[in-house]
Design a protein around this motif. Structure first.
Motif, PDB file in Angstrom:
ATOM      1  N   VAL A 162       1.328 -10.798   6.301  1.00 19.26           N
ATOM      2  CA  VAL A 162       2.244 -11.132   7.398  1.00 19.26           C
ATOM      3  C   VAL A 162       1.469 -11.351   8.694  1.00 19.26           C
ATOM      4  N   GLN A 163       0.483 -10.481   8.956  1.00 22.80           N
ATOM      5  CA  GLN A 163      -0.319 -10.637  10.165  1.00 22.80           C
ATOM      6  C   GLN A 163      -1.092 -11.948  10.143  1.00 22.80           C
ATOM      7  N   ASN A 175       1.499  -6.444   4.585  1.00 16.86           N
ATOM      8  CA  ASN A 175       1.453  -6.490   6.049  1.00 16.86           C
ATOM      9  C   ASN A 175       0.252  -7.285   6.554  1.00 16.86           C
ATOM     10  N   SER A 176      -0.869  -7.203   5.832  1.00 17.50           N
ATOM     11  CA  SER A 176      -2.032  -8.027   6.198  1.00 17.50           C
ATOM     12  C   SER A 176      -1.704  -9.507   6.050  1.00 17.50           C
ATOM     13  N   PRO A 213       6.551  -6.961   9.626  1.00 18.26           N
ATOM     14  CA  PRO A 213       5.801  -6.073   8.728  1.00 18.26           C
ATOM     15  C   PRO A 213       6.721  -5.052   8.070  1.00 18.26           C
TER      16      PRO A 213
END
Length: 507
Positions: A298-299, A295-296, A278
């Protein structure tokens, strides 16, 4: 460690203040005053004295406000046991610090400097220490406001850079201690649009206002016809100073925009290389939302990869179980070979990613036996030469089976080990008669684990041999049948197990 972050932050803020003050107050302000006004020797000393006293008052006012602004950050980084809510409050406060810096400069900085300066200049004019028209005080006030705005503009962007290590430390602390992430939760503290508009206006208007103000004073000081060459020499200096500020301001604005873009580009490059890390949320404008969206993503990719990993694990276990169901006499063999292989790989200091691949390769090393006829695979007695040739086909059959599995990249690193686990170190193995390090790494490791489990397991036509006997055979086959390095690793593992066994039994 976090105390050092705080002290470095304070030092950086002080350095930024010196840079901004040097450029705005000493640079532009000094050039504006001493190149525009025609001062006598006494008046120059009086002006220096007024500036000194005003700067002293300004410094005291600014220190009081600055101390209050940094208190929230100090309480988090220099104390123990802050709660998650304390960290979140400090995180938002730190994001607001550039705007607090602007307010501090346009408040105590500007007023703390201008009020004493105006008062002392008016007093000096009254006492006839300075000879200048009172309307110059108005010009000076406008000039001071311009210079304060210039100072605030510079420090805003410098402070935006300075707060990033603090934000990163707060995020790290909250993640390590509270197992929760810090976020602005979509809030935009200062929009990119506002930054562009104000920066463009300030960079464009400041040189014009500065030049107009200085020209008005200069024209009052000079008779233009008599001092025309001198006027333009002075005007060029003022224009160069204004142009230098505009260029520096444009650079600060560019750097403020390009940094989050570079952060995202690096993050996308990492994602391309399957490094799902992230990005740190270090920005208080719309880039905060962009970073949050990244980042969402990546998650989501992490969760998808974990799901795919579990599906592949299930697939490997299913194939291994199917083989065990086909040949009940070797039930559990693939699982034990997999466990032994991982122990050898760990002893040989293989990285975690390779250990995972080794485990799965060993689970499937005999999958090609599914293609061997039952009358050969399940035969109780000794195999004929023809039947043994059929058995020897199972590494190639296994590799062919795995080559049909999609996605191909998931199987690509497993196939060499499956095909080569019956190769011999001296080159007399099968199916490709490879030797030494020509044999793939996983094949050399699995060969040791496979041989040990085969020797110590019971078969319908023979009893499994003792562990010590099997280890003795491995020792004697170093360099001929098996890779000496991995035999030594396995022997060391079994020796450690043997040494721990008496201790465990005595307890």
């Amino acid at each position: 460690m976090y105390q050092n972050i705080y002290y470095n932050f304070v030092r950086q803020l002080l350095l930024n203040y010196l840079i901004g003050s040097s450029i705005a107050v000493l640079g532009v302000g000094g050039i504006l005053i001493f190149s525009t006004l025609d001062l006598s020797f006494l008046e120059t000393h009086v002006m220096f004295f007024i500036l000194f006293i005003s700067a002293l008052v300004m410094g005291i006012c600014e220190y009081v406000v600055f101390k209050r602004h940094v208190k929230v950050i100090r309480n988090i980084l220099c104390t123990t046991g802050p709660t998650y809510m304390d960290c979140q409050h400090a995180f938002i406060h730190t994001h607001r610090f550039p705007m607090l810096t602007v307010k501090r400069i346009l408040g105590p900085h500007f007023l703390g400097l201008s009020i004493p300066a105006i008062s002392l200049v008016l007093l000096s004019i009254h006492l006839e220490w300075l000879e200048m028209p009172p309307n110059y005080v108005l010009y000076a006030t406008i000039g001071a406001l311009l210079i304060a705005g210039m100072h605030a503009f510079i420090e805003y962007f410098l402070t935006t850079r300075a707060i990033q290590p603090v934000l990163a430390s707060l995020q790290e602390f909250s993640k390590n201690v509270h197992r929760q992430t810090l976020s602005l939760e979509g809030d935009v503290l200062v929009s990119i649009r506002t930054k562009f508009l104000l920066s463009a206006l300030f960079i464009g208007i400041f040189p014009v206002l500065l030049f107009s103000l200085a020209t008005q004073v200069r024209l009052d000081e000079l008779h233009l016809e008599a001092y025309f060459p001198d006027f333009w020499n002075w005007a060029i200096i003022i224009l160069l100073v204004a142009a230098a500020f505009s260029s520096f301001g444009a650079f600060l604005l560019f750097r403020d925009i390009i940094q989050p873009i570079n952060t995202l580009l690096k993050g996308m490059k990492d994602v391309k290389e399957n490094q799902l890390v992230p990005a740190k949320e270090l920005y208080g404008d719309e880039f905060s939302n962009v970073i949050g969206g990244f980042n969402s993503m990546v998650q989501g990719l992490r969760e998808r990869n974990e799901t795919n990993r579990l599906l592949l694990e299930s697939f490997y276990q299913t194939l291994s179980t199917a083989l065990d169901a086909r040949d009940p006499y070797t039930a559990g063999h693939s699982l034990r070979v997999s466990e032994f292989s991982v122990l050898i790989g760990r002893r040989a200091n293989l990285p975690l990613e390779q250990l995972e691949q080794l485990k799965n390769t060993a689970l499937l090393h005999d999958i090609g036996k599914i293609g061997v006829r039952d009358d050969v695979l399940l035969k109780d007695g000794k195999l004929t030469d023809e039947e043994f040739e059929q058995i020897k086909l199972h590494p190639v059959l296994g590799a062919n089976i795995l080559e049909q599995v999609l996605p191909k990249e998931a199987m690509a690193k497993l196939i060499p080990g499956v095909r080569s686990h019956h190769e011999r170190f001296d080159g007399y193995g099968y199916p490709d008669r490879l030797s030494g390090t020509e044999i793939p790494l996983f094949g050399r490791i699995i060969a040791v684990a496979d041989a040990f489990d085969a020797m110590t397991s019971d078969r319908p036509y023979r009893k499994g041999m003792s562990t010590s006997r099997a280890l003795s055979i491995l020792q004697s086959g170093k360099g001929t049948q098996w890779d000496p390095r991995f035999v030594d690793c396995f022997l060391a593992i079994m020796k450690e197990r043997e040494e721990k066994a008496p201790i465990a039994s005595s307890i």
